[in-house]
Design an enzyme around this catalytic site. Sequence first.
Site, PDB file in Angstrom:
ATOM      1  N   HIS A 109     -46.571  10.534  14.774  1.00  0.00           N
ATOM      2  CA  HIS A 109     -47.788  11.234  14.372  1.00  0.00           C
ATOM      3  C   HIS A 109     -48.591  11.535  15.633  1.00  0.00           C
ATOM      4  CE1 HIS A 109     -51.077  12.507  11.833  1.00  0.00           C
ATOM      5  NE2 HIS A 109     -51.880  11.826  12.617  1.00  0.00           N
ATOM      6  N   SER A 136     -48.448   8.258  18.040  1.00  0.00           N
ATOM      7  CA  SER A 136     -48.009   6.946  17.547  1.00  0.00           C
ATOM      8  C   SER A 136     -46.671   7.074  16.841  1.00  0.00           C
ATOM      9  CB  SER A 136     -49.011   6.394  16.518  1.00  0.00           C
ATOM     10  OG  SER A 136     -50.332   6.411  17.014  1.00  0.00           O
TER      11      SER A 136
HETATM   12  C1  GRF Z   1     -45.191  16.868  16.713  1.00  0.00           C
HETATM   13  O1  GRF Z   1     -46.430  16.941  17.364  1.00  0.00           O
HETATM   14  C2  GRF Z   1     -45.160  15.691  15.776  1.00  0.00           C
HETATM   15  O2  GRF Z   1     -45.838  14.588  16.258  1.00  0.00           O
HETATM   16  C3  GRF Z   1     -45.854  16.244  14.573  1.00  0.00           C
HETATM   17  O3  GRF Z   1     -45.434  17.581  14.483  1.00  0.00           O
HETATM   18  C4  GRF Z   1     -45.011  18.040  15.747  1.00  0.00           C
HETATM   19  C5  GRF Z   1     -43.585  18.429  15.596  1.00  0.00           C
HETATM   20  O4  GRF Z   1     -43.051  18.966  16.762  1.00  0.00           O
HETATM   21  N1  GRF Z   1     -45.591  15.438  13.408  1.00  0.00           N
HETATM   22  P1  GRF Z   1     -41.465  19.079  16.934  1.00  0.00           P
HETATM   23  O5  GRF Z   1     -40.949  19.782  15.686  1.00  0.00           O
HETATM   24  O6  GRF Z   1     -40.899  17.718  17.100  1.00  0.00           O
HETATM   25  O7  GRF Z   1     -41.287  19.936  18.149  1.00  0.00           O
END
Ligand code: GRF
Length: 216
Positions: A109, A136
């Site tokens: 997250h 996190s």
């Molecule tokens: C990341 O910032 C993750 O923490 C959040 O959504 C974004 C996804 O990015 N849950 P990716 O698809 O891993 O590039």
Amino acid sequence: MKKIVILISGRGSNMEAVVRACARDGWPARICAIISNRPDAAGLGFAAANGIESKVVDHRQFDGRESFDAALAGEIDRFEPDLVVLAGFMRVLTDAFVTKYAGRMLNIHPSLLPCFPGLRTHQQALDAGVRVHGASVHFVTPALDHGPIVAQGAVPVIAGDDAAALAARVLKVEHEIYPRAVRWFIEGRLTVEGERVALTPSEPQWLFADVAGEGA
Ligand code: GRF
């Protein structure tokens, strides 16, 4: 050899970081499948290019969360994974689904939980005026964006930041802490004690971003 299934919804950069670390560092693990709830998820291209089986379970084809989650669990279970990794998987999961994978499902997250659960975390951080933000990795529990924290990465909020600049800085630490946390799980080093996650043998479960040259 431990088996990992990764769930994505979009870009998949965290998935990529985990897949690359697994191959580069020779984890005793295999990424069995990438499952997306969106047929147009960019991360599916990476899976194909790297010979990883992928599957789409399109949530729009289901009339409710229960039926979607049941279909998703059916696909996951075909691979009998030891660990389910949520990597930018943008669906609220039912309690039944979360309970089924309790203790073997991780999420990342983009905030220092318990601050800023939910969406638009970088704008939430800017609006709140915090000077430190981050990401996190946590075990998934039924409460949204809540659960025992495995690792956190912190970044400064720099004058002039907008949500995009802050997100880019946070994403760099995401790509460091998520592979680490997954490896710890694979190595059987994590124990959940209430809200705390112990790592044995111990090493830092935190990371402070190296932002030299970024005007910090
Ligand atoms: C990341 O910032 C993750 O923490 C959040 O959504 C974004 C996804 O990015 N849950 P990716 O698809 O891993 O590039």
